[in-house]
Design an enzyme around this catalytic site. Structure first.
Site, PDB file in Angstrom:
ATOM      1  CG  MET A 159      -3.814  -0.169 -44.439  1.00  0.00           C
ATOM      2  SD  MET A 159      -4.281   1.470 -43.929  1.00  0.00           S
ATOM      3  CE  MET A 159      -2.708   2.163 -43.527  1.00  0.00           C
ATOM      4  CB  CYS A 160      -0.738  -5.242 -45.987  1.00  0.00           C
ATOM      5  SG  CYS A 160      -0.912  -6.020 -44.380  1.00  0.00           S
ATOM      6  N   GLY A 161       0.271  -3.097 -47.927  1.00  0.00           N
ATOM      7  CA  GLY A 161       0.383  -2.633 -49.296  1.00  0.00           C
ATOM      8  C   GLY A 161       0.813  -3.783 -50.193  1.00  0.00           C
ATOM      9  CG  ASN A 166       4.909  -1.872 -46.610  1.00  0.00           C
ATOM     10  OD1 ASN A 166       5.344  -2.268 -45.539  1.00  0.00           O
ATOM     11  ND2 ASN A 166       4.799  -0.598 -46.938  1.00  0.00           N
ATOM     12  CG  ASN A 180      -4.528  -4.961 -47.571  1.00  0.00           C
ATOM     13  OD1 ASN A 180      -4.643  -4.996 -46.342  1.00  0.00           O
ATOM     14  ND2 ASN A 180      -4.903  -3.943 -48.305  1.00  0.00           N
TER      15      ASN A 180
END
Ligand code: SF4
Ligand code: SF4
Lengths: 350, 505
Positions: A3-5, A174, A200
């Site tokens: 999970m990335c932003g 992120n 992501n």
């Protein structure tokens, strides 16, 4: 990666924006990361060296690798200017590498072949990253700055003081890495020439994409799946000269069922696209934003297993994993929408 | 010199308490294993080939079969097979013939490759809820697309695509000729393939007119004997395949004994009835890669460039370079047949000792074509020892576009892999032309076995792909990251370009 932003913005009139807002926006997505890697890309960062390729290198030390890299650079071009990328100590960020940037002019006759300037840059990146231990070229674009490190978004932003840079496109990421923890080279954005990518998700077709790229002369050196997006974009858009809509469609094409129902001309085009670029298709859950000096494009996988939200305000287009992050940068957008699976959202400079 | 007989291969027994003397075993066995004597079925075990026909047909489950009832003195070097081949040759002075694929107990690389599945970090895909795409195009693909943008912003495709076979599954049925197998077997296979929207090979025996209804799903083969080849034959096929070699017997030709060439086979092959049909070892007009390239082009000219042309070779040591040479001709697909491939008749030494396993061949060919930057421009079809959907999935992950199944398709028709095809008395009506035997296959019923098999495997491949988080077969092809080697040595892992189990991403 799980999970990335992602957050990105373009000002289509090329009005400069500094890094303050993007820093704030990315930090509110902290639960999408684990402090293991964050990064920013900004287009239009070096107006005084706009015509030079801004080669970014991570050095493990300044003794051996630096001399070796500079030797390689000088063999195939001229270094107009170089400097250590200014960094500012942060309590929670361990400085593992020394980031350096070179403003570089390749010499097209240096390789003795019909190589273009871009080919020389691709060659350099391959050469340095596979043969010089302790040096990693992580960006090669003109007028593009990349800031990345293993750390939380605000720490990385403050480490590089991104508020001191201005540009008309910002891309940030992120990271919650599950495969290449804590490696600076593994942080996003990934850059190759004019392309930068934030991503992501996890590309389950990585092995296939990587082989296809290798067959086309690219070498994957970053131990992570995101770099294939940059290389595929370079192959399809720069080398094969496909327009962005079509190139992105090749990466996340319509299903055969849909293609079979299309009117003849469209069907032929889409069939040809899938047959020709089957190994370029990306599978698995992903949301991706790709930037070039011409604009940004966001795309999700064919069944939208990763979120992507788009918003517009005046000349600005925002793409993000979360609507909340957009609101930090732009409290009252004109329009907010969820792009359809596999359908690229493109924002071009005027 | 008389040295007596070797021990029988099988021992057949009938439980007298169960037997109802219906005589079905007698009717069903063409080898004469059973005969009636008064109130008893007499058994001549030496005649038995282990084909199980009697066992399958006995209404009382009264028949038992034991393999190798008499042991030889065990010896690590002098196996039973080695000794028996010598007894056989000492009597006949001939080449020992066998049927079906490699019978040596060599490790199966497929069994030592393990597939991947998603857990937590990415979701697996449920084929029941989400589309799962197995459509496979076999044929030449352009290197890149060229388009034109009209002033209105429309996109015109400039690149012209070469004809491709559109298969809804990556499984096709291998070439097995009329003559080697019966027309009823061919009809069942052809209808089964058509039902599943895939393709089947004619083999080198021509195309019988009763197969014309399925011609759009048939690949017509041209082998060194050129049996049954005329312009009509070429035009009827959906694609044309030039057979250079075969995995079960690389480097040698074929021989269909005259007994199998009845009126109908002779007509289809265009040779006199009851004459031996001999396929020479090389094609007499192909002595180099340039000659092959010419033949490919003349076949294309003859069919107005409307049909893809495949070239089939046996997987031999230098398979990668040969395949690359073929790929650089106008050929649309390369078929590689591994050393476990089946056949009607092959000399034992060839079947067991010549060629290389298909797994290594696929990996080597894929790597070579990729190195030359032409992998996606040509299709690779793999065959030879594919037993189930896991093998298909692994073959594709190693780099094949699709596979041919031969033996597996015959097994769906009842074949027990008894290995006696060369005797022409197949009790299942497959490898025979004897009418009472071929009548045992009713194509209108048996085609369903074939289509069920392909259908079932296709479903399993969808599930395996979904578990790996992949919803389109293109993303599986050459995706060696999704394979791990288990108990394979480093050399073979490096040829396969697969990491060991436990290795990191
Ligand atoms: S088929 Fe079975 S029941 Fe019938 S005669 Fe043979 S052994 Fe007996
Ligand atoms: S086709 Fe017939 S003869 Fe050949 S192995 Fe199968 S059962 Fe035996």
């Amino acid at each position: 990666m799980k999970m990335c932003g992602i957050i990105s913005v373009i000002d289509k009139k090329k009005n400069p924006m500094d890094g303050t807002a993007v820093r704030e926006a990315l930090s509110i997505m902290n639960e999408r990361g684990n402090g293991e890697g964050s990064g920013y890309a900004v287009y239009g960062a070096f107006p005084e060296f706009a015509d030079y390729y801004a080669i970014h290198v991570f050095y493990d030390d300044l003794i051996g690798p630096k001399t070796a890299v500079e030797e390689e650079l000088e063999k195939v071009g001229t270094i107009k200017h170089d400097e250590e990328i200014p960094t500012f100590e942060q309590p929670n960020l361990k400085k593992r590498h020394i980031p350096w940037r070179y403003f570089f002019q390749p010499n097209v006759s240096a390789l003795g072949t019909t190589a273009s300037e871009e080919d020389i840059l691709v060659y350099l990146m391959k050469k340095v990253n596979t043969t010089i231990p302790g040096a990693l070229i992580y960006s090669t674009g003109k007028n593009i700055a990349i800031f990345k490190a293993a750390g939380w978004p605000e720490d990385v932003a403050n480490f590089y003081r991104i508020q001191d840079y201005e540009g008309y496109i910002w891309l940030s990421h992120n990271r919650y890495p599950t495969n290449t923890a804590g490696w600076w080279g593994g942080a996003h954005p990934f850059n190759l020439l004019d392309w930068s990518v934030v991503h992501n998700g996890e590309i389950t077709s990585y092995g296939t994409n990587k082989r296809y790229l290798e067959g086309n002369g690219y070498v994957c050196t970053m131990h992570t799946d995101t770099e294939v997006v940059a290389y595929l974009t370079d192959l399809l858009q720069r080398q094969h000269e496909l327009p962005p809509e079509l190139a992105f469609k090749a990466l996340a094409p319509p299903f055969w069922d849909e293609i079979d129902r299309m009117p003849e001309k469209e069907r032929e085009l889409n069939t040809a696209l899938r047959m020709t670029y089957g190994p370029a298709m990306m599978n698995g859950p992903f949301a991706i934003v790709v930037a070039s000096s011409e604009g940004i494009a966001g795309i999700t996988d064919r069944i939208k297993l990763r979120p992507l939200v788009a918003a517009e305000k005046g000349d600005r287009l925002y793409l993000s994993s979360e609507e909340a992050a957009i609101h930090v940068m732009e409290p009252s957008p004109d329009r907010v929408w969820m792009p359809r699976a596999g359908e690229p959202v493109i924002g071009r400079v005027y | 010199m008389p040295i007596g007989s070797v021990p029988p291969k099988y021992k057949v027994t009938i439980d007298k308490d169960l037997c109802m003397l219906c005589e079905r075993c007698i009717e069903n066995c063409p080898y004469g294993t059973f005969r009636r004597e008064g109130n008893k079925i007499q058994i001549f075990s030496r005649a038995c080939t282990g084909c199980h026909r009697c066992i399958a047909m006995c209404p009382r489950d009264a028949i038992s079969l034991q393999e190798k009832p008499i042991d030889y003195r065990s010896h690590p070097v002098w196996s039973r097979e080695a000794r028996e081949a010598i007894y056989n040759q000492a009597q006949t002075g001939k080449i020992v013939l066998t049927g079906m694929g490699n019978a040596l107990n060599v490790p199966q690389i497929f069994d030592r490759l393990l597939l991947d599945a998603c857990q937590v970090t990415n979701p697996s895909i449920d084929p029941l809820r989400e589309p799962m795409e197995l459509r496979t195009y076999i044929g030449k693909k352009p290197r890149k697309l060229t388009i034109d943008k009209t002033p209105e912003g429309d996109i015109d495709l400039v690149t012209k695509l070469a004809p491709n076979l559109k298969c809804e599954t990556p499984i096709m049925i291998a070439h097995m000729s009329y003559g080697a197998i019966s027309l009823n077997a061919q009809l069942s296979l052809a209808r089964g393939a058509a039902e599943e929207k895939t393709f089947m090979g004619t083999g080198e025996g021509g195309l019988h007119e009763s197969l014309y209804p399925y011609q759009d799903n048939m690949i017509v083969q041209i082998a060194s004997g050129r049996f049954g080849v005329d312009i009509d034959y070429l035009e009827r096929g959906a694609a044309i395949e030039i057979k250079i070699g075969q995995g079960a017997k690389p480097g040698i030709g074929g021989h269909l004994p005259g007994e199998k060439v009845d009126e109908s086979v002779s007509k289809t092959r265009m040779i006199p009835p009851f004459s031996d049909a001999i396929s020479p070892a090389p094609h007499h007009d192909i002595y180099s890669i340039e000659d092959l390239s010419q033949l490919v082009r003349s076949l294309k000219e003859a069919t107005e460039w409307k049909k893809p042309v495949f070239v089939k070779i046996a997987a031999v040591h230098n398979v990668a370079a040969i395949a690359a040479g073929i790929a650089r001709s106008s050929a649309d697909a390369v078929v590689i047949d591994g050393f476990r491939g089946g056949t009607g008749t092959a000399p034992r030494v060839f079947r067991d000792h010549v060629g290389i396993p298909i797994e290594a061949a696929i990996a080597a060919v894929d790597a070579k074509l990729n190195e030359q930057g032409i992998r996606n421009e040509v299709s690779v079809i793999a065959s030879g020892g594919i037993r189930d959907s896991a093998d298909v999935t692994k073959a594709i992950a190693l780099g094949a576009d699709s596979v041919y199944i031969g033996t597996a398709a015959l097994v769906s028709l009842g074949c027990r892999v008894c290995g006696n095809c060369y005797r022409g008395l197949c009790p299942w009506g497959i490898a025979t032309q004897r009418e009472d035997l071929t009548a045992r296959i009713d194509p209108d019923i048996m085609y369903k076995n074939v289509s069920n098999l392909i259908h079932g495997w296709t479903l399993e491949i969808s599930e395996l792909m979904g578990a790996a988080g992949i919803n389109s077969i293109e993303s599986l092809r050459g995706n060696r990251d999704r394979l791990r080697g288990y108990m394979l040595d480093e050399n073979i892992l490096s040829v396969l370009d697969v990491k060991t189990v436990g290795a990191d991403v």
